[in-house]
Design a protein around this motif. Structure first.
Motif, mmCIF file in Angstrom:
data_model
loop_
_atom_site.group_PDB
_atom_site.id
_atom_site.type_symbol
_atom_site.label_atom_id
_atom_site.label_comp_id
_atom_site.label_asym_id
_atom_site.label_seq_id
_atom_site.Cartn_x
_atom_site.Cartn_y
_atom_site.Cartn_z
ATOM 1 N N VAL A 5 -15.219 43.161 -25.047
ATOM 2 C CA VAL A 5 -15.226 42.196 -26.141
ATOM 3 C C VAL A 5 -16.422 41.244 -26.052
ATOM 4 C CG1 VAL A 5 -13.835 40.403 -25.009
ATOM 5 C CG2 VAL A 5 -13.696 40.702 -27.495
ATOM 6 N N GLU A 6 -17.036 41.127 -24.880
ATOM 7 C CA GLU A 6 -18.224 40.299 -24.748
ATOM 8 C C GLU A 6 -19.496 41.046 -25.166
ATOM 9 O OE1 GLU A 6 -17.318 37.173 -21.172
ATOM 10 O OE2 GLU A 6 -17.640 39.266 -20.601
ATOM 11 N N PHE A 7 -19.472 42.350 -25.053
ATOM 12 C CA PHE A 7 -20.655 43.126 -25.427
ATOM 13 C C PHE A 7 -20.652 43.512 -26.902
ATOM 14 C CE2 PHE A 7 -23.075 47.081 -25.844
ATOM 15 C CZ PHE A 7 -24.280 46.684 -25.283
ATOM 16 N N VAL A 8 -19.463 43.693 -27.474
ATOM 17 C CA VAL A 8 -19.365 44.134 -28.866
ATOM 18 C C VAL A 8 -20.078 43.192 -29.832
ATOM 19 C CG1 VAL A 8 -17.723 44.444 -30.771
ATOM 20 C CG2 VAL A 8 -17.325 45.571 -28.582
ATOM 21 N N PRO A 9 -19.927 41.842 -29.737
ATOM 22 C CA PRO A 9 -20.639 40.978 -30.686
ATOM 23 C C PRO A 9 -22.153 41.132 -30.628
ATOM 24 C CG PRO A 9 -18.953 39.740 -29.517
ATOM 25 C CD PRO A 9 -19.060 41.065 -28.841
ATOM 26 N N ILE A 10 -22.694 41.301 -29.425
ATOM 27 C CA ILE A 10 -24.146 41.493 -29.296
ATOM 28 C C ILE A 10 -24.559 42.792 -29.979
ATOM 29 C CG2 ILE A 10 -26.040 41.724 -27.650
ATOM 30 C CD1 ILE A 10 -24.294 40.184 -25.636
ATOM 31 N N ALA A 11 -23.795 43.844 -29.726
ATOM 32 C CA ALA A 11 -24.112 45.132 -30.342
ATOM 33 C C ALA A 11 -24.017 45.062 -31.861
ATOM 34 C CB ALA A 11 -23.162 46.203 -29.803
ATOM 35 N N SER A 22 -22.318 26.189 -24.057
ATOM 36 C CA SER A 22 -21.728 27.497 -23.808
ATOM 37 C C SER A 22 -22.365 28.526 -24.734
ATOM 38 C CB SER A 22 -20.220 27.439 -24.037
ATOM 39 O OG SER A 22 -19.930 27.141 -25.397
ATOM 40 N N ALA A 23 -22.273 29.784 -24.361
ATOM 41 C CA ALA A 23 -22.952 30.839 -25.118
ATOM 42 C C ALA A 23 -22.509 30.897 -26.583
ATOM 43 C CB ALA A 23 -22.744 32.187 -24.424
ATOM 44 N N PRO A 24 -21.191 30.886 -26.888
ATOM 45 C CA PRO A 24 -20.812 30.938 -28.312
ATOM 46 C C PRO A 24 -21.240 29.700 -29.077
ATOM 47 C CG PRO A 24 -18.885 30.646 -26.906
ATOM 48 C CD PRO A 24 -20.018 30.968 -26.010
ATOM 49 N N ALA A 25 -21.214 28.524 -28.436
ATOM 50 C CA ALA A 25 -21.679 27.303 -29.102
ATOM 51 C C ALA A 25 -23.177 27.378 -29.363
ATOM 52 C CB ALA A 25 -21.342 26.078 -28.258
ATOM 53 N N ALA A 26 -23.952 27.847 -28.392
ATOM 54 C CA ALA A 26 -25.397 27.965 -28.578
ATOM 55 C C ALA A 26 -25.728 28.953 -29.689
ATOM 56 C CB ALA A 26 -26.063 28.391 -27.271
ATOM 57 N N ALA A 27 -24.946 30.034 -29.791
ATOM 58 C CA ALA A 27 -25.199 31.023 -30.838
ATOM 59 C C ALA A 27 -25.031 30.423 -32.222
ATOM 60 C CB ALA A 27 -24.268 32.223 -30.658
ATOM 61 N N ILE A 28 -23.981 29.637 -32.412
ATOM 62 C CA ILE A 28 -23.789 29.033 -33.728
ATOM 63 C C ILE A 28 -24.734 27.850 -33.934
ATOM 64 C CG2 ILE A 28 -21.984 27.328 -33.194
ATOM 65 C CD1 ILE A 28 -20.554 28.362 -35.749
ATOM 66 N N PHE A 67 -16.998 36.621 -29.194
ATOM 67 C CA PHE A 67 -17.449 36.473 -27.812
ATOM 68 C C PHE A 67 -16.633 35.397 -27.089
ATOM 69 C CE2 PHE A 67 -20.106 34.853 -24.422
ATOM 70 C CZ PHE A 67 -20.743 35.975 -23.911
ATOM 71 N N ALA A 68 -16.280 34.332 -27.801
ATOM 72 C CA ALA A 68 -15.599 33.200 -27.163
ATOM 73 C C ALA A 68 -14.174 33.522 -26.748
ATOM 74 C CB ALA A 68 -15.596 31.998 -28.107
ATOM 75 N N VAL A 69 -13.487 34.437 -27.478
ATOM 76 C CA VAL A 69 -12.091 34.692 -27.161
ATOM 77 C C VAL A 69 -11.928 35.421 -25.839
ATOM 78 C CG1 VAL A 69 -11.353 34.670 -29.579
ATOM 79 C CG2 VAL A 69 -12.054 36.832 -28.516
ATOM 80 N N ALA A 70 -12.997 35.918 -25.259
ATOM 81 C CA ALA A 70 -12.893 36.559 -23.951
ATOM 82 C C ALA A 70 -12.585 35.537 -22.865
ATOM 83 C CB ALA A 70 -14.181 37.307 -23.617
ATOM 84 N N ARG A 71 -13.140 34.302 -22.985
ATOM 85 C CA ARG A 71 -12.925 33.315 -21.937
ATOM 86 C C ARG A 71 -13.235 31.897 -22.365
ATOM 87 N NH1 ARG A 71 -17.935 32.367 -19.683
ATOM 88 N NH2 ARG A 71 -17.051 31.524 -17.765
ATOM 89 N N TRP A 72 -14.283 31.695 -23.189
ATOM 90 C CA TRP A 72 -14.770 30.345 -23.422
ATOM 91 C C TRP A 72 -13.809 29.471 -24.211
ATOM 92 C CZ3 TRP A 72 -17.925 27.407 -21.045
ATOM 93 C CH2 TRP A 72 -19.024 27.938 -20.362
ATOM 94 N N ALA A 103 -27.775 36.072 -22.905
ATOM 95 C CA ALA A 103 -28.301 35.260 -21.806
ATOM 96 C C ALA A 103 -27.222 34.918 -20.795
ATOM 97 C CB ALA A 103 -28.933 33.983 -22.362
ATOM 98 N N GLU A 104 -26.011 34.624 -21.282
ATOM 99 C CA GLU A 104 -24.943 34.306 -20.331
ATOM 100 C C GLU A 104 -24.572 35.507 -19.487
ATOM 101 O OE1 GLU A 104 -20.228 33.518 -20.482
ATOM 102 O OE2 GLU A 104 -21.434 32.093 -21.619
ATOM 103 N N LEU A 105 -24.495 36.681 -20.097
ATOM 104 C CA LEU A 105 -24.161 37.879 -19.339
ATOM 105 C C LEU A 105 -25.228 38.185 -18.303
ATOM 106 C CD1 LEU A 105 -22.821 40.170 -22.211
ATOM 107 C CD2 LEU A 105 -21.571 38.543 -20.779
#
Length: 570
Positions: free
Chosen positions: A503-509, A249-255, A107-112, A359-361
């Protein structure tokens, strides 16, 4: 896979620590502007970490009665040297952490990853700290990996800057520095009584502790427990969690959803290894506090979900609900309940991690001006690997900044986000047919049969309240998340269709897919959890495996030189 894991043992045990460490060193040597190469290296390392974790899980679940991997990195005799231990519990947590880490990084490689310096090295160090905490077999190195994990989390929390991140980051830093100080104090007291920091050795010595020293030993574990209860988000020590996780950030919160599980893991390890029925006068120490505190945490998390309509804060309260459920169940110290908790733990973790990403999306779909959502300008704003971006509406006009921030639309973006939100709601609330429902159902079926009017007294009061709270917390989550879903998806507002990258939706799926697989394959997963719980409540195997480990013989100078006969005599 099991044959491959068996062939690679025991050196596979240290790989989850060495791999992210070496990857972080390599990433630091690269130019910080090479986002594409850094992203490819980070994803390759995260994928390799997932494969290693899967191999360790396959080996630990092989059914062999001595499935304890013991590795002595310093090659010193026990209990003086550093020791790493892989068993069913640590392998389960390693795999859960590896899945979340890979999805968060994808998810992070898209922008974060471009929003600040050294994101990828910090992310790899975070993985290293998590893996080390799950594998270490002594308190000193548990402290080391605990600090490594926290140091990386400080940088990841502040990644992307912004006043809210700085403010909550300072609070987060202060709380964890206090927890680290308590950790050292507790470890010092335990060492003063037992003369060792090896966890298996401590467990073997606890029954022989003198009566005059037992109060000091309990005080040491109590102080140490406070540090991990704060990390496990037990009420009232969890006041820092929701603001910090919501600001990250969303990827940081996920981990970060994994960090509370480190606290739960350590408390479970301590309670089953050091305070088992074989611990003499110390048997069951602290279990009442876990039961009471976990129940209060569950109630506080359920109530907190009604206090906000922001998805990020809802996800933070979902972390508290998950931790409260696990802590209360562990306080009852029953293998059948612990087995249900071990099934529920990865399900809830994966569900909350997916919700943090979603949540970020969702918030971005409401407004492109959400605080902290704007990515830094970069000449190369594309993915680190070829991936097509699908388009929804050719007529949507985006200015240059918005196109850089959001990317091109994909078909049925609203439907995809809505479907993902429904799945995350089912996971967070523990509703059928997804895996978190199965975990809660196992817990309830183990709790309810043991209750009757004849057993109603003060000591068993919470065992009556707990199943009610588990059900009520799911209802609270359903109501709160439904309210948010109506606001974001069904309320008619004059705004453009939501835009997101594939690439942002694939990790959630993928996270939701793993939970679906856990539901379909619930029987083997539950068998693994049951075997893990049985092994935890019979710690003699763990203690014997660690204390019987011996260093490899060191070759003499003559053997190194290949000398024979009289020349080999020193």
């Amino acid at each position: 896979m099991r044959a491959l894991a068996q062939a690679l043992m025991p050196h596979l045990i240290i790989a989850p620590i060495l791999l992210p460490l070496l990857t972080a060193c390599l990433l630091l040597l690269l130019d910080g502007r090479r986002h594409r190469i850094r992203g490819m290296i980070g994803l390759a390392a995260a994928l390799a970490n997932l494969v290693i974790a899967a191999l360790l899980l396959s080996w630990a679940g092989s059914g062999h009665p001595t499935a304890y991997g013991v590795y002595l990195p310093s090659n010193w005799d026990m209990p003086f040297g550093i020791v790493l231990v892989a068993d069913r519990l640590s392998a389960l947590l390693l795999l859960t952490a590896a899945i979340v880490a890979l999805m968060a990084l994808l998810f992070a490689v898209a922008r974060w990853h471009k929003a600040g310096a050294h994101f990828h090295p910090l992310f790899q160090i975070q993985i290293m700290g998590l893996n080390g905490a799950f594998l270490t077999g002594d308190l000193f190195n548990l402290f080391v990996f605990f600090e490594v994990m926290l140091a990386a989390s400080y940088g990841l929390l502040l990644h992307g800057s912004g006043p809210s991140r700085v403010r909550t980051g300072l609070h987060y830093l202060a709380i964890n520095l206090v927890a680290s100080s308590l950790f050292l104090i507790g470890a010092a007291l335990i060492y003063g009584v037992t003369g060792t920091l090896n966890m298996a050795d401590i467990a073997a010595r606890i029954p022989q502790v003198a009566t005059s020293d037992r109060a000091l030993l309990h005080a040491g574990f109590a102080v140490l427990g406070v540090a991990f209860l704060a990390k496990a988000a037990m009420w009232p020590l969890n006041f820092w969690l929701v603001p910090a996780y919501a600001a990250a950030s969303a990827p940081a919160a996920a981990i970060f959803a994994l960090l509370t599980k480190v606290g739960v893991y350590v408390l479970l390890r301590f309670s089953t290894l050091m305070f088992s029925e074989q611990a003499g006068a110390s048997a069951g120490f602290g279990s009442d506090w876990l039961l009471w505190g976990g129940t209060a945490t569950l109630a506080a998390g359920a109530f907190g979900m009604f206090s906000t309509q922001r998805p990020g804060r809802l996800a933070g309260f979902a972390v508290i609900v998950s931790s409260g459920t696990l802590l209360a169940v562990l306080g009852l110290a029953r293998p059948e309940l612990t087995a249900g908790a071990l099934y529920y733990l990865p399900s809830s973790t994966l569900g909350v991690a997916a919700f943090f990403l979603l949540a970020e999306l969702m918030e971005r779909s409401r407004s492109a001006d959400v605080a902290g959502a704007r990515a830094p300008e970069d000449e190369e704003d594309h993915l680190p690997f070829p991936l097509a971006e699908l388009e929804l509406d050719k007529d949507v006009n985006l200015d240059e900044d918005e196109e850089m921030l959001i990317g091109h639309a994909i078909p049925a973006a609203t439907a995809l986000l809505g479907l993902a939100f429904i799945c995350c709601t089912l996971l967070v609330a523990g509703l059928p047919p997804l895996s978190s429902f199965i975990g809660k159902f196992v817990l309830l079926t183990a709790l309810v049969p043991g209750l009757s009017a004849d057993t109603l007294h003060v000591e068993s009061l919470l065992t009556w309240v707990l199943p009610v709270l588990i059900v009520v917390s799911g209802l609270c989550a359903l109501v709160a998340l439904s309210r948010v879903g109506i606001r974001f998806f069904w309320t008619p507002v004059d705004r453009e269709a939501p835009l997101l990258r594939v690439v942002e939706f694939v990790p959630i799926a993928l996270l939701v897919t793993v939970c679906i697989v856990m539901s379909v394959r619930a029987e083997p997963v539950m068998r693994y959890a049951t075997a893990t719980a049985e092994a935890l409540y019979h710690p003699a195997g763990y203690i014997d495996a660690v204390l019987s480990a011996r260093p490899r013989p060191t070759p003499t100078n003559a053997e190194r030189l290949g000398l024979q006969g009289p020349e080999a005599t020193p």
